[in-house]
Scaffold this active site. Structure first.
Site, PDB file in Angstrom:
ATOM      1  NE  ARG A 142     -10.357  10.213   7.898  1.00  0.00           N
ATOM      2  CZ  ARG A 142      -9.410   9.406   7.427  1.00  0.00           C
ATOM      3  NH1 ARG A 142      -9.704   8.177   7.029  1.00  0.00           N
ATOM      4  NH2 ARG A 142      -8.168   9.806   7.355  1.00  0.00           N
ATOM      5  CG  ASP A 199     -11.752   3.158   5.029  1.00  0.00           C
ATOM      6  OD1 ASP A 199     -11.308   3.991   5.843  1.00  0.00           O
ATOM      7  OD2 ASP A 199     -11.421   3.140   3.839  1.00  0.00           O
ATOM      8  CB  SER A 253      -8.463   4.609   6.961  1.00  0.00           C
ATOM      9  OG  SER A 253      -8.625   4.568   5.578  1.00  0.00           O
ATOM     10  CE  LYS A 270      -8.600   1.513   3.145  1.00  0.00           C
ATOM     11  NZ  LYS A 270      -8.702   2.832   2.536  1.00  0.00           N
ATOM     12  CG  HIS A 285      -1.886   1.082   1.305  1.00  0.00           C
ATOM     13  ND1 HIS A 285      -3.113   0.964   0.683  1.00  0.00           N
ATOM     14  CD2 HIS A 285      -1.867   2.297   1.866  1.00  0.00           C
ATOM     15  CE1 HIS A 285      -3.800   2.067   0.861  1.00  0.00           C
ATOM     16  NE2 HIS A 285      -3.070   2.903   1.589  1.00  0.00           N
TER      17      HIS A 285
HETATM   18  N1  URA Z   1      -5.329   6.074   2.498  1.00  0.00           N
HETATM   19  C1  URA Z   1      -6.361   5.413   3.076  1.00  0.00           C
HETATM   20  O1  URA Z   1      -6.728   4.325   2.638  1.00  0.00           O
HETATM   21  N2  URA Z   1      -6.962   5.980   4.145  1.00  0.00           N
HETATM   22  C2  URA Z   1      -6.592   7.157   4.659  1.00  0.00           C
HETATM   23  O2  URA Z   1      -7.173   7.593   5.626  1.00  0.00           O
HETATM   24  C3  URA Z   1      -5.535   7.836   4.040  1.00  0.00           C
HETATM   25  C4  URA Z   1      -4.904   7.262   2.963  1.00  0.00           C
END
Ligand code: URA
Length: 424
Positions: free
Chosen positions: A168, A161, A183, A187, A82
């Site tokens: 957000r 999320d 967040s 995931k 990620h």
């Molecule tokens: N990437 C994400 O998946 N969530 C966040 O809050 C910020 C960046």
């Protein structure tokens, strides 16, 4: 228990219990808690923070809000990767095939672009026919057969999320370390990999603007990983200038192909070898230097590119049909000197405005458009030398806006390192 009590408690900087966090997430999803109450609590969290314990509770509740992907049918170690978001970041397109060429599997769910930052799924969709939606059976089958599949995030993974992120995004509550950590990690954990690599981008084009905050975020994600029995490796990397030269979907796919042939921009090549190297070192338990040499070999002997072709073919993409823009504009330097900075955030915004990203959820992307830097920070240019090329179709761009992204100074500049720190 009421949501008002919970908001009041966070307002007083007190620690929320597991029951309170669970009440909040469940109420948000069944709509018994209104969006304005969710936003109010989010703002209290941004201002007053969360303890590590609260962040673990929040992450767990978010994971449990949806489907957890079971990858137990995939044989061998599975890696996920990620990036916290940057400009010109095409690492997944290169890293996945490279790892798969060494037998390390990548069963990856990726996202689309967000704000000025690009997303892997948009980039893959620049390849005509590439199918980003596979059934669970086909996803697992493909990973077992060729070692890699990259698909779009299923709607059912961490629905909490999805809801929180959308709020957000429009309530000024994105930049909170516990909210970002929960967040991302919810995931990644729900997606089922064993080893999670996270590239925490730092700088003007990134969410984390300084190394200290990036370090806090990385350490928190590592702690969350430990709690859920996952190996997490974080790099803190420079996002003061775009990564590589290409910004824009098809252009980034082409640059990824160049990297897989070993002829990509030096910064992307360096980052790829360092990331792949540390993953191979960890998973195959070999010396880091040996792992990096192996990664280079897989690029030089064409096996990494061959794996990329297999991935694209398996998901019905046609690499012979990468879209091309109709117009190319060359932007030239107005003075002689050394490039001190290239504003990644602004270039990302310009790419978005000419159609490489979305301004509203409903916008469609023009996959062919974007920017390609001819020079990077530290380079010497003479007045009239090309700084970058703009690839355009329907929308136009003001040359002054592009020139404003470059700072050119008379004296040699010290180029910052690409990788600031490695945490695990
Ligand atoms: N990437 C994400 O998946 N969530 C966040 O809050 C910020 C960046």
């Amino acid at each position: 228990m009421t949501i008002i009590d919970i908001i009041e408690k966070k307002k007083r900087k007190e620690e929320l219990s597991l029951e309170e966090i669970s009440f909040f997430i469940k109420g948000m999803l069944d709509k018994s808690i209104a969006d304005y109450q969710v936003s109010s609590l989010l703002m209290a969290i941004v201002l007053n923070g969360m303890t590590d314990k609260e962040t673990m509770y929040l992450t767990k509740q978010m994971i449990d809000s949806g489907q957890i992907i079971d990858l137990s049918e995939v044989k061998g170690p599975i890696v996920d990767k990620h990036s916290t978001g940057g400009v010109g970041d095409k690492v997944t397109l290169i890293l996945g095939p490279l790892l798969a060429s060494m037998g390390i599997k990548m069963a990856k769910m990726s996202g689309r672009g967000l704000g000025h930052t690009g997303g892997t799924i948009d980039k893959l969709e620049a390849i005509s026919g590439y199918n980003v939606e596979l059934t669970r059976e086909n996803f697992i089958k493909q990973v077992n057969e060729i070692g890699i599949a990259i698909i779009s995030q299923s709607g059912n993974i961490v629905p909490a999320d999805k809801k929180l992120y959308a709020l957000r995004d429009v309530t000024g509550t994105v930049d909170s370390i516990p909210l970002i950590a929960s967040s991302i990690m919810s995931k990644k954990i729900a997606s089922g990999a064993d080893v999670i690599f996270i590239d925490v981008k730092v700088g003007n084009g990134a969410l984390m603007k300084d190394i200290e905050s990036a370090k806090k975020l990385a350490n928190l994600m590592i702690e969350i990983g430990k709690y859920f029995n996952k190996t997490v490796i974080c790099f803190l990397t420079n996002m003061d200038e775009p990564l590589g030269c290409a910004i824009g979907n098809a252009l980034e796919v082409q640059e990824a192909i160049d990297c897989l042939h070993g002829i990509g921009p030096l910064d992307v090549m360096e980052l790829i070898i360092k990331i792949a190297g540390i993953i191979v070192h960890k998973v195959n338990k070999i010396e880091l230097e040996e792992a990096e040499t192996l990664c280079l070999k897989k690029i030089n002997n064409g096996e990494a590119y061959e794996k990329f072709v297999q991935l694209v073919n398996a998901q019905h993409g046609d690499l012979t049909k990468l879209p091309k823009a109709e117009h190319v504009v060359s932007v030239k330097a107005l003075q002689t000197g050394y490039i001190k900075s290239i504003n990644a955030l602004q270039l990302g915004e310009i790419a978005r405005l000419i159609g490489a990203g979305r301004l509203t959820k409903e916008d469609t992307i023009d996959y062919a458009v974007g920017l390609v830097l001819t020079h990077k920070v530290g380079d010497y240019v003479e007045k009239g030398d090309e700084l970058l090329k703009v690839y355009l179709n329907k929308k136009d761009v003001k040359t002054e806006d592009i020139l404003a992204c470059f700072e050119i100074v008379p004296n040699k500049v010290h180029k910052k390192s690409l990788i600031y720190e490695i945490l695990k």
